[in-house]
Each structure stands twice: as C-alpha cells, then as structure tokens.
Design an enzyme around this catalytic site. Structure first.
Site, PDB file in Angstrom:
ATOM      1  N   ARG A  16       0.857  -1.207   0.000  1.00 22.62           N
ATOM      2  CA  ARG A  16       0.000   0.000   0.000  1.00 22.62           C
ATOM      3  C   ARG A  16       0.881   1.240   0.000  1.00 22.62           C
ATOM      4  NH1 ARG A  16      -2.847   1.308   4.546  1.00 22.62           N
ATOM      5  NH2 ARG A  16      -2.045  -0.286   5.952  1.00 22.62           N
ATOM      6  N   SER A  38       1.760  -6.512   6.884  1.00 25.76           N
ATOM      7  CA  SER A  38       1.547  -7.110   8.203  1.00 25.76           C
ATOM      8  C   SER A  38       0.209  -7.815   8.356  1.00 25.76           C
ATOM      9  CB  SER A  38       1.725  -6.078   9.315  1.00 25.76           C
ATOM     10  OG  SER A  38       0.766  -5.084   9.201  1.00 25.76           O
ATOM     11  N   VAL A  65       7.258  -6.720  10.716  1.00 28.49           N
ATOM     12  CA  VAL A  65       8.671  -6.366  10.948  1.00 28.49           C
ATOM     13  C   VAL A  65       8.981  -6.070  12.416  1.00 28.49           C
ATOM     14  CG1 VAL A  65       9.065  -5.502   8.602  1.00 28.49           C
ATOM     15  CG2 VAL A  65       8.335  -3.897  10.390  1.00 28.49           C
ATOM     16  N   ASN A  91      10.501   0.396   4.523  1.00 29.00           N
ATOM     17  CA  ASN A  91       9.456   1.408   4.350  1.00 29.00           C
ATOM     18  C   ASN A  91       8.317   1.268   5.358  1.00 29.00           C
ATOM     19  OD1 ASN A  91       7.515   3.190   2.588  1.00 29.00           O
ATOM     20  ND2 ASN A  91       6.485   1.203   2.784  1.00 29.00           N
ATOM     21  N   TYR A 156       6.439   8.856  17.105  1.00 27.62           N
ATOM     22  CA  TYR A 156       6.779   8.774  15.670  1.00 27.62           C
ATOM     23  C   TYR A 156       8.055   9.562  15.375  1.00 27.62           C
ATOM     24  CZ  TYR A 156       5.756   9.024  10.588  1.00 27.62           C
ATOM     25  OH  TYR A 156       5.801   8.936   9.205  1.00 27.62           O
ATOM     26  N   ALA A 159      11.135   7.787  16.715  1.00 23.24           N
ATOM     27  CA  ALA A 159      11.489   6.635  15.867  1.00 23.24           C
ATOM     28  C   ALA A 159      12.154   7.109  14.581  1.00 23.24           C
ATOM     29  CB  ALA A 159      10.234   5.821  15.543  1.00 23.24           C
ATOM     30  N   ILE A 189       2.659  12.848   1.857  1.00 20.89           N
ATOM     31  CA  ILE A 189       2.366  12.060   0.659  1.00 20.89           C
ATOM     32  C   ILE A 189       0.952  11.493   0.813  1.00 20.89           C
ATOM     33  CG2 ILE A 189       3.150  10.148  -0.809  1.00 20.89           C
ATOM     34  CD1 ILE A 189       5.289  12.410  -0.459  1.00 20.89           C
TER      35      ILE A 189
HETATM   36  N1  LIG Z   1       2.407   9.331   3.920  1.00 21.88           N
HETATM   37  C1  LIG Z   1       3.183  10.281   4.376  1.00 21.88           C
HETATM   38  O1  LIG Z   1       2.820  11.471   4.327  1.00 21.88           O
HETATM   39  C2  LIG Z   1       4.533   9.960   4.942  1.00 21.88           C
HETATM   40  C3  LIG Z   1       5.399  11.024   5.224  1.00 21.88           C
HETATM   41  C4  LIG Z   1       6.666  10.753   5.739  1.00 21.88           C
HETATM   42  C5  LIG Z   1       7.054   9.452   5.951  1.00 21.88           C
HETATM   43  N2  LIG Z   1       6.188   8.440   5.683  1.00 21.88           N
HETATM   44  C6  LIG Z   1       6.654   7.077   5.927  1.00 21.88           C
HETATM   45  O2  LIG Z   1       6.561   6.331   4.734  1.00 21.88           O
HETATM   46  C7  LIG Z   1       6.353   4.953   5.071  1.00 21.88           C
HETATM   47  C8  LIG Z   1       5.127   4.438   4.329  1.00 21.88           C
HETATM   48  O3  LIG Z   1       4.011   5.223   4.717  1.00 21.88           O
HETATM   49  P1  LIG Z   1       2.633   5.163   3.918  1.00 21.88           P
HETATM   50  O4  LIG Z   1       2.050   6.506   4.005  1.00 21.88           O
HETATM   51  O5  LIG Z   1       2.786   4.514   2.608  1.00 21.88           O
HETATM   52  O6  LIG Z   1       1.791   4.174   4.902  1.00 21.88           O
HETATM   53  P2  LIG Z   1       0.503   3.276   4.623  1.00 21.88           P
HETATM   54  O7  LIG Z   1      -0.202   3.752   3.400  1.00 21.88           O
HETATM   55  O8  LIG Z   1      -0.235   3.245   5.913  1.00 21.88           O
HETATM   56  O9  LIG Z   1       1.121   1.813   4.293  1.00 21.88           O
HETATM   57  C9  LIG Z   1       1.868   1.176   5.292  1.00 21.88           C
HETATM   58  C10 LIG Z   1       2.408  -0.138   4.774  1.00 21.88           C
HETATM   59  O10 LIG Z   1       3.251  -0.670   5.827  1.00 21.88           O
HETATM   60  C11 LIG Z   1       2.773  -1.952   6.202  1.00 21.88           C
HETATM   61  N3  LIG Z   1       3.002  -2.202   7.615  1.00 21.88           N
HETATM   62  C12 LIG Z   1       2.482  -1.534   8.686  1.00 21.88           C
HETATM   63  N4  LIG Z   1       2.910  -2.093   9.829  1.00 21.88           N
HETATM   64  C13 LIG Z   1       3.723  -3.122   9.468  1.00 21.88           C
HETATM   65  C14 LIG Z   1       4.460  -4.096  10.190  1.00 21.88           C
HETATM   66  N5  LIG Z   1       4.438  -4.150  11.533  1.00 21.88           N
HETATM   67  N6  LIG Z   1       5.168  -5.014   9.498  1.00 21.88           N
HETATM   68  C15 LIG Z   1       5.196  -4.992   8.146  1.00 21.88           C
HETATM   69  N7  LIG Z   1       4.517  -4.106   7.409  1.00 21.88           N
HETATM   70  C16 LIG Z   1       3.787  -3.186   8.073  1.00 21.88           C
HETATM   71  C17 LIG Z   1       1.307  -1.954   5.863  1.00 21.88           C
HETATM   72  O11 LIG Z   1       0.844  -3.299   5.767  1.00 21.88           O
HETATM   73  P3  LIG Z   1      -0.744  -3.635   5.937  1.00 21.88           P
HETATM   74  O12 LIG Z   1      -1.356  -3.216   4.623  1.00 21.88           O
HETATM   75  O13 LIG Z   1      -0.797  -5.085   6.201  1.00 21.88           O
HETATM   76  O14 LIG Z   1      -1.250  -2.797   7.068  1.00 21.88           O
HETATM   77  C18 LIG Z   1       1.350  -1.193   4.539  1.00 21.88           C
HETATM   78  O15 LIG Z   1       1.766  -2.058   3.493  1.00 21.88           O
HETATM   79  C19 LIG Z   1       6.224   4.897   6.591  1.00 21.88           C
HETATM   80  O16 LIG Z   1       7.472   4.556   7.155  1.00 21.88           O
HETATM   81  C20 LIG Z   1       5.852   6.324   6.956  1.00 21.88           C
HETATM   82  O17 LIG Z   1       6.226   6.641   8.271  1.00 21.88           O
HETATM   83  C21 LIG Z   1       4.945   8.657   5.190  1.00 21.88           C
END
Ligand SMILES: NC(=O)c1ccc[n+]([C@@H]2O[C@H](COP(=O)([O-])OP(=O)(O)OC[C@H]3O[C@@H](n4cnc5c(N)ncnc54)[C@H](OP(=O)(O)O)[C@@H]3O)[C@@H](O)[C@H]2O)c1
Length: 246
Positions: A16, A38, A65, A91, A156, A159, A189
């Site tokens: 995702r 997860s 993870v 990620n 957050y 971390a 994002i």
């Molecule tokens: N979106 C933003 O604005 C933003 C900004 C800065 C940094 N980030 C960072 O970018 C990364 C991705 O964010 P995103 O916005 O794409 O998040 P997201 O749309 O919520 O997707 C999260 C993904 O991580 C997986 N996940 C969550 N917990 C997990 C675990 N314990 N073990 C393995 N996989 C796990 C989820 O799996 P499931 O589908 O099974 O839940 C999903 O595939 C994160 O590290 C976030 O902190 C995001």
C-alpha cells in the site's frame, strides 16, 4: 530510468501507499520484488491484481517487521528461494498520534517497535547476506517529523530521528563491503497513513509547502530508485528529502 534487470529488491510495507509506489517502480525497471505487509490481506491481493503483468517477478510475504521471529522466518524463506538480493527498502511504518501526556505506553512501544526496531531486525539479517556479496543498497524511510518534531508525534518523531542515526552508524559499519545505507524523507504524501488529517489541518500543511500540494508515492519512489542504483555508489549515510520544499 535506472535498470534493475537481474536484481532483487525487498520492500517492507510494499502493498500500500509509498511502499506500493516503490515496489511498482522497481517492477517497471525490471527488478524482482519481494514485498511484505503485516495484516491487510485485501490490499495485498489488490497489489497482486494491479501488477499482474509482472506476476513472475512478484513475491508477497506476510511478515510483521516488529516481530523478530517473523523477520527471521522471512529471511529463511529468502535464503531458501533465492540466490540472494541486492536491495532492501525499509518502508513499513505506522502512526499512533497523541500528545505525550496522554500517550499510552502501548502507543509509544507500538510505534517504536514497528518504525525503528523493525528496521534494526530487517537490516541485521540483510547485512549478513549483503556482506557476503560485497554489494548492497539499503534505503530507510524516515520523516520530517524526526527532524522538526510535530505536536502529538513524540513516538513517531523519536522513531524517525532514530532511523537517521541508525542509518549513519550502519553506513559506516558496512561501507568497506560495498554496501550503502541512506534515508529518504518524504513530506506529506497522499496515502492511507495521513487520510485521517482533518481538512483544516490539511489546508494549513499545504499552505506551508512551497510546491502547494501533497506528494505522490511515485515521486518518493524516483528518489529511492536513484539511491538503489549502481550510479549512487558514492552516496551513503545521507538523507534525501522529498518534501515539496517543506
Ligand atoms: N504518507 C506520508 O505522508 C509519509 C510522510 C513521511 C514518511 N512516511 C513514511 O513512509 C512509510 C510508508 O508510509 P505510507 O504513508 O505509505 O503508509 P501506509 O499507506 O499506511 O502503508 C503502510 C504499509 O506498511 C505496512 N506495515 C504496517 N505495519 C507493518 C508491520 N508491523 N510489518 C510490516 N509491514 C507493516 C502496511 O501493511 P498492511 O497493509 O498489512 O497494514 C502497509 O503495506 C512509513 O514509514 C511512513 O512513516 C509517510
């Protein structure tokens, strides 16, 4: 576009959001991609369907993870199925926001366990394998929250700042083995992770972004693919910001 034909990339949380964008960019560039998630089986199935043209280059694995035993089992699978891999993108991440005084102990530990310990576990197993190849690329996803701190994000932010420190330390440890370790720091994002932001807050964040919009997963992916490429051979211990100028 960089060429990843013949290379294998592991992308945690790759089903995702940003991880999906990264995994899809690797697939389009010719890589074999092993994505982890997860719990959301529906999103994993959707990922498979959306990328059916690359079916033979996709391996989707359920692996939390934050659980050492899950990560150990995941790498047993990798050892059994593949001759090795070149790229790890850490990620996977979650948010559980609350002002510190109201933050539950579980909210603190859950976020640290997934966002920081998860990277330690994945990287620990990965470097053992990459060191033997004397080549590797590790890219960790951090956040501006770790640099600036945001209200309600003590867990957050801690971390994400920890990820930068881990990255710099590991980069120094493995440099002699041909392995680079870097961070990408995405700004806002448009993914599920920030879907719960109230409209008012969303508007105020956009006002602070010089490019006046949220970013897209593929814009983060472009930067990850550069750091994962052979051409990025002299970049290590760095954090590249993809924030629209935030
Ligand atoms: N979106 C933003 O604005 C933003 C900004 C800065 C940094 N980030 C960072 O970018 C990364 C991705 O964010 P995103 O916005 O794409 O998040 P997201 O749309 O919520 O997707 C999260 C993904 O991580 C997986 N996940 C969550 N917990 C997990 C675990 N314990 N073990 C393995 N996989 C796990 C989820 O799996 P499931 O589908 O099974 O839940 C999903 O595939 C994160 O590290 C976030 O902190 C995001």
């Amino acid at each position: 576009m960089h060429d990843f034909v013949g290379q294998t990339a592991i992308v945690t949380g790759g089903t995702r959001g940003i991880g999906k964008g990264i995994a899809e960019s690797f697939l389009k560039a010719g890589a074999r991609v092993i994505v982890t998630y997860s719990s959301n089986d529906a999103a994993a199935a959707q990922f498979k369907q959306d990328n059916s043209e690359f079916a033979e280059n996709i391996d989707i694995q359920k692996c939390d993870v934050s659980k050492y035993a899950d990560v150990e089992k995941f790498f047993e699978h990798i050892d059994k199925q593949y001759e090795g891999f070149e790229i790890l993108v850490n990620n996977a991440g979650i948010r559980k926001d609350a002002v510190l005084a109201m933050m539950r102990e579980s909210e603190w530990h859950d976020v640290l366990n997934v966002n920081l310990s998860g990277i330690f576990y994945m990287s620990k197993f990965a470097v053992m394998s990459l060191m033997q190849r004397r080549y590797g690329r590790i890219i960790n996803i951090t956040s501006p929250s770790g640099k600036f701190g945001f209200e309600g994000q003590a867990n957050y932010a801690a971390a994400k700042a920890g990820i930068v420190a881990l990255t710099k330390s590991l980069a120094k440890e493995v440099a002699r083995r041909g392995i680079t370790v870097n961070c990408v720091s995405p700004g806002f994002i448009a993914t599920d992770l920030i879907q719960d932001l109230p409209d008012e807050l969303r508007g105020s964040y956009i006002a602070q972004i010089p490019l006046k919009r949220f970013g897209k997963p593929e814009e983060v992916a472009a930067c990850v693919l550069f750091l994962a490429s052979q051409e990025a051979s002299y970049v290590t211990g760095s954090t590249v910001e993809v924030t629209g100028g935030l």
